[in-house]
Motif scaffolding. Sequence first.
Motif, short mmCIF file in Angstrom:
data_model
loop_
_atom_site.label_atom_id
_atom_site.label_comp_id
_atom_site.label_asym_id
_atom_site.label_seq_id
_atom_site.Cartn_x
_atom_site.Cartn_y
_atom_site.Cartn_z
N HIS A 163 -28.29 -22.05 13.25
CA HIS A 163 -27.98 -20.62 13.63
C HIS A 163 -27.92 -18.84 12.79
CE1 HIS A 163 -23.88 -18.35 12.49
NE2 HIS A 163 -24.10 -17.99 11.38
N THR A 164 -29.31 -19.75 12.97
CA THR A 164 -30.14 -18.03 12.22
C THR A 164 -31.61 -18.21 12.92
OG1 THR A 164 -31.41 -19.71 10.53
CG2 THR A 164 -29.09 -18.34 10.29
N ARG A 165 -32.79 -17.38 12.32
CA ARG A 165 -33.89 -17.04 12.65
C ARG A 165 -34.85 -18.23 12.12
NH1 ARG A 165 -36.18 -11.85 16.15
NH2 ARG A 165 -34.19 -11.31 16.78
N GLU A 166 -34.07 -18.01 11.00
CA GLU A 166 -34.70 -19.43 10.02
C GLU A 166 -34.52 -20.44 10.68
OE1 GLU A 166 -34.66 -15.62 8.08
OE2 GLU A 166 -33.14 -17.07 9.35
N LEU A 168 -34.21 -21.72 13.52
CA LEU A 168 -35.02 -21.83 15.25
C LEU A 168 -36.56 -21.82 14.67
CD1 LEU A 168 -34.94 -21.83 17.86
CD2 LEU A 168 -35.03 -18.40 17.69
N VAL A 181 -27.93 -22.83 20.10
CA VAL A 181 -26.99 -21.12 19.40
C VAL A 181 -25.88 -20.94 18.84
CG1 VAL A 181 -27.57 -18.90 17.86
CG2 VAL A 181 -29.23 -20.22 19.59
N THR A 195 -24.34 -13.14 16.65
CA THR A 195 -25.76 -14.37 16.26
C THR A 195 -26.65 -14.49 17.62
OG1 THR A 195 -23.18 -15.26 14.76
CG2 THR A 195 -25.38 -16.84 15.74
N GLU A 198 -28.65 -12.12 17.71
CA GLU A 198 -29.90 -12.01 17.99
C GLU A 198 -30.80 -13.26 16.93
OE1 GLU A 198 -31.92 -11.03 13.58
OE2 GLU A 198 -30.19 -9.74 15.06
N VAL A 199 -30.61 -14.31 17.76
CA VAL A 199 -31.17 -15.35 17.28
C VAL A 199 -31.89 -15.61 18.82
CG1 VAL A 199 -31.27 -17.74 16.51
CG2 VAL A 199 -29.46 -16.83 15.79
#
Length: 266
Positions: A163-166, A168, A181, A195, A198-199
């Motif tokens: 759900h977030t870049r972290e 990912l 995602v 979302t 962004e990711v």
Amino acid sequence: MEDADELAPAVRSILASARERGGARANGRVAVEPRDVHAAFETAEADGLVPVIAEVKPTSPTTEGTRGDDPVELARSMVAGGAAALSVLTEPEHFGGSVETLERVREAVDVPVLRKDFVLDEAGLDAVESDVVLLIARFVGDDLPSLLTAARDRGFQVLVEVHTREELAAALDAGADLVGVNNRDLAELVVDLDTFEEVAPAAPEDVTLVAESGISTPADVRRMRAAGADALLVGSAIMAGDVEANTRELTTAERSVNTTRTETTG
């Protein structure tokens, strides 16, 4: 593992149920000969279709009511509508799914089938054979690398959900090559298509990206594809009404735009 206090009550209940269910079958560890989901996406593209994973989802905590149609007939209608793959819920208490439903659907169709459930440990991988299994980075935490390995050892292809870049980054470090995602924030169950936008840019080109949740219209399909989605996972929008027609509307979303542009410029 995610701090339960940060999750919506419905999600906490789902996770508690998953821990109670466990997963291992009486005959032990599964061994899978999977249908290639990457090849299925490529075939859809070659046929001029958007690769869609259509989800057989009788109900969920974020939808009203239930759909009691035969899951096999729903699955066949989705494939007839152009679905490249299917997702089948096996979580019984909150989504009305079952491993028996997945087995019936997988036997009835020739496309890859994703098992959609909340797998929290290695035993949970052994509940049923499927072509793809879901691991949610937020819920498995530091166990992701070992669970990814354990799933692949059984023959599964693995969709790692973030759900977030972290998340990912953690999925990529674990070796994920198929990443979903989720536009739905599992802490509050709120959907935001921003979302994915962004990711997605943080993912390398050799990773297959699947946009999940909140995709309801052809415009949503085109938006996610423009942001880098290789495929889409769609449940509620397909299950509401004519399943075959709903699936076809999404799988042909780009074709209709291209036709309009040709007619306009021709």
